[in-house]
Design an enzyme around this catalytic site. Sequence first.
Site, short mmCIF file in Angstrom:
data_model
loop_
_atom_site.label_atom_id
_atom_site.label_comp_id
_atom_site.label_asym_id
_atom_site.label_seq_id
_atom_site.Cartn_x
_atom_site.Cartn_y
_atom_site.Cartn_z
CE LYS A 118 -4.11 -2.05 2.09
NZ LYS A 118 -5.10 -2.00 3.19
CE LYS A 197 -9.63 -7.91 -0.90
NZ LYS A 197 -8.88 -7.50 0.31
CE LYS A 200 -16.08 -0.77 -0.77
NZ LYS A 200 -16.31 -2.18 -0.38
#
Length: 332
Positions: A118, A197, A200
């Site tokens: 991330k 994956k 959103k």
Amino acid sequence: MTTTGKPRVFSGIQPSGELHIGNWLGAVRTWATQVAEQNEELIFCIVDAHAITTEYDPAELRARIDGMARDLIACGLDPAKCTLFVQSDVREHTELAGYLANVTPLGDLHRMTQFKEKSAGKEHVLVGLFTYPVLMAADILLYKATVVPVGDDQLQHLELARETVRRFNYRFGEIFPEPQPRVSQASRILGLDGQGKMSKSKGNTIALFEEHEAFWNKLRGAFTDPQRMRRSDPGRPEICNIYTMHKALSSPEQVTLTHEECTTAKRGCVDCKKILMESFDRELVPLRLKRAELDAQPELVKQALGDGAEKARRIATETMREVRAAMGLGGK
């Protein structure tokens, strides 16, 4: 075991927007089944403090928290049968995280692969993203949870929480049980684009409570087997995300028939998706009706979260009393 004689299970979910079909098939449907069975003491937390590790809009976050609560209750997390609350309504989460930071080696946090992923390529990374696993450990330990359902991507964080228990108990006495992982057996649902994956942030999801037509339009365009270029080409169900959803939703008989008709090219991809849509409708139509009722009565959801926070706070207060005493903190 808890005083009730049942295992205490803790699950957290970020208020990152509407629930999507990956959330439902991967975790939330299982949670609803557990609530209905009442074999365990279940604590569900909307972990809003985990959602502020990147830039965000406060008003939007508040709306996402409220929406997530309605989604979860509509999906079967009955507040009368489980504890459902918002993380920041129980301040002991962050207090315990601060204390646990003092038994957590810096090197362990540097090894967390999610932080590496991330933060990769970013110049501006917040400390909260780095210490995310410490707060996650606090979420679990605060309730002395004995079981934590996790996906493969969270196993490393849970192992850090287990190691934190060992370190804390060695230094300050046996306060926390060591939580055991319950690895999800649900099939991994890929994004509609077939690229990893369902997320959103990648725009490759279908919201659980989307209107029927919008839901179908997205499902119809979902990625399938790239080698099946023509209707007459035999398919490979083992690599098809639509078949994976069939296994999660459709009857065993339909799953068997789907496999047979796909591999022999008796059924086209659009027809396969139409049958899958029927399976989705059977499960989701009742949930949509419940969600509409909750939308019309927001005060019920607010009350449920308040009651849940009060129940959680009672456990958290007692745990922190023990923690402070063991660590030599606080006044007389």
